[in-house]
Design a protein around this motif. Sequence first.
Motif, PDB file in Angstrom:
ATOM      1  N   LYS A 268      56.330  47.689  42.605  1.00 45.10           N
ATOM      2  CA  LYS A 268      55.537  47.487  43.816  1.00 45.10           C
ATOM      3  C   LYS A 268      54.528  46.377  43.562  1.00 45.10           C
ATOM      4  N   ASN A 269      54.434  45.469  44.533  1.00 41.72           N
ATOM      5  CA  ASN A 269      53.449  44.399  44.417  1.00 41.72           C
ATOM      6  C   ASN A 269      52.072  44.910  44.808  1.00 41.72           C
ATOM      7  N   ILE A 270      51.096  44.651  43.956  1.00 45.98           N
ATOM      8  CA  ILE A 270      49.715  45.061  44.211  1.00 45.98           C
ATOM      9  C   ILE A 270      48.915  43.916  44.826  1.00 45.98           C
ATOM     10  N   TYR A 271      49.176  42.703  44.326  1.00 49.21           N
ATOM     11  CA  TYR A 271      48.441  41.535  44.820  1.00 49.21           C
ATOM     12  C   TYR A 271      49.330  40.311  44.682  1.00 49.21           C
ATOM     13  N   SER A 272      49.284  39.422  45.677  1.00 52.57           N
ATOM     14  CA  SER A 272      50.006  38.168  45.572  1.00 52.57           C
ATOM     15  C   SER A 272      49.292  37.101  46.393  1.00 52.57           C
ATOM     16  N   TYR A 273      49.387  35.867  45.915  1.00 53.51           N
ATOM     17  CA  TYR A 273      48.797  34.727  46.623  1.00 53.51           C
ATOM     18  C   TYR A 273      49.665  33.515  46.322  1.00 53.51           C
ATOM     19  N   SER A 274      50.003  32.756  47.370  1.00 58.60           N
ATOM     20  CA  SER A 274      50.829  31.571  47.204  1.00 58.60           C
ATOM     21  C   SER A 274      50.245  30.427  48.015  1.00 58.60           C
ATOM     22  N   ASN A 275      50.341  29.220  47.454  1.00 60.73           N
ATOM     23  CA  ASN A 275      49.894  28.021  48.142  1.00 60.73           C
ATOM     24  C   ASN A 275      50.892  26.919  47.827  1.00 60.73           C
ATOM     25  N   TYR A 276      51.470  26.305  48.871  1.00 57.81           N
ATOM     26  CA  TYR A 276      52.512  25.314  48.690  1.00 57.81           C
ATOM     27  C   TYR A 276      52.164  24.033  49.431  1.00 57.81           C
TER      28      TYR A 276
END
Length: 547
Positions: A268-276
């Motif tokens: 299970k993902n607890i935290y994610s952040y993406s910038n492209y």
Amino acid sequence: KGFIDNVFGILDRNTIYKDFDFNKNTLTKNSCLQKDISLIDNPAELGLLGSNNKRFNNDSKNNIKLNFSDVKKWKFKTKKIVLEKDKWNSDMIDFSNDPFNKTQFIIRSKNFVGEIIENDINLTSKSTLIKFDNKFTVPIGTKKLSEGDKEKQLLKWGFGYQNDYRDGVYILRNFETLKYKDKLGLDLKPYFLVQRAIQGDSDSFRAEDSEVISKKVKKEIDFLDYFALNSILKGDFLNWNLNINSDIKTFNYQNFYDAFSFDLNLSKNIYSYSNYISNEKDNICKINNNFNYFMDKSLDFGIYSLFEKEDIYFAYGGKLISQYKSKSKQLLRDYTFILDIGEYQGKGLSNNADLFSLSRYGANITLNNDIKLINFIDNNLNYNSTFKYTSKIPNQGLFLKTKIAYGWYEYSNSESQSIYSISSGPSFIYGNLKNNLFDYTEISILPEFISKNGSSPFKFDDFNNDSRIKFLVKQQLIGPFIIGFEGEYNINADSSNYGEVSNRKLFGQLSRRAYSLKLIFDEDDKMIFLGFEIFDFNNIKFNKQFR
């Protein structure tokens, strides 16, 4: 209702929701593949093991996959399309991911049907052929190219070589995924074990009534031993990502005492952040080399269990995995931090006849950096139809690859082990894969220096104790044919394996603009892997012809 004759067009999955006036969130909510997290065999952990450890090579794959869902833009042509409300069909239609002519890869669909069901595009072919360069044709049966379909499409038949569990050469049969409420999918893959059947005996089973970690013995077999089965159950389970991979290496009930194995991952993902920052608009699915810049951070928690896998008899536990990845013009970074606690039963390190049952907890951190020192790319060179052997202009240059890693485990019998690993070395890539002869060369040399304290009571997770030089050589010979070799040279003078080359792999590749076929032979484990890939040209303008 009606029909259109002599149709040519472009199907663009990034804009199709606008064409049909669909709600974008509805259409794309399931368009990306679920994030695959390897809890048992995380690459960061495997990299700390010795080359002779079976788990060290667990990232190898031998499935032939057609990743239709990864290709965002297709050109198509047909003599006639019949239109109805929310439905269209054609007796025969050709699709291709190749933006240029002469078209190298064609999917020919017979009895093709496209439907709009609950704001989703379902594309189905009752009979499908793949044409390679208009020279070779392979039937792949009924196929789906659905906008919301996350499954990677498989060729119907395949073959391979695996000695430990399959006794050599085998033939496999792929089936369409069985789905339950679009949340769970079951893949079934039966095998016919050709070499086992021809030999009339098997080296894949231990003796009946022997210890579970006993060595394999030669056994006579009957007809039911010719068959094996792999199954993978995966999907969404109570908002967790579930993956259960199980194997049955015989259908003969008399050998069931040593026939089953499985590994389970629940994450299970607890935290994610993406910038492209990319030339590709609306591409929200995955990190790849088409992105000019990206940054991706994630924190995941997972529960795992496995039975009869490599040198582990039974295990269960939990892991916390933190990852950071970023790419800029001259620097690629990949950092991983893992905390792990579990209960294990497995073969002992010093005596394979011993079965240890111990608790284990520990951590490891891996910091990878790829720095581009010199750029060999001609900035005036544009990608066009003259590139017949590659899907993009190769990233030419002189690179410096560095890796710093640390691992540590404590065991309930008061034993412990730790490792420090530092590696740094050059990688050289030159050539455009545009000309017919020797137009691509890749050489990588990566010395790795090891400092280890203590040892594991288990065989499956003992850290590497030998400094080594990892190397890779790839060379285009003629046209699309590329050969290569990789391995690891032992430089620890105190080791009994000093001066030996391990983890040896030979490979040959047929590299085309629209697709690639690679054959890999693992010398140490005597295994053959066959890989197939088709490419996405999402950011390239397609020709307004199809021939």
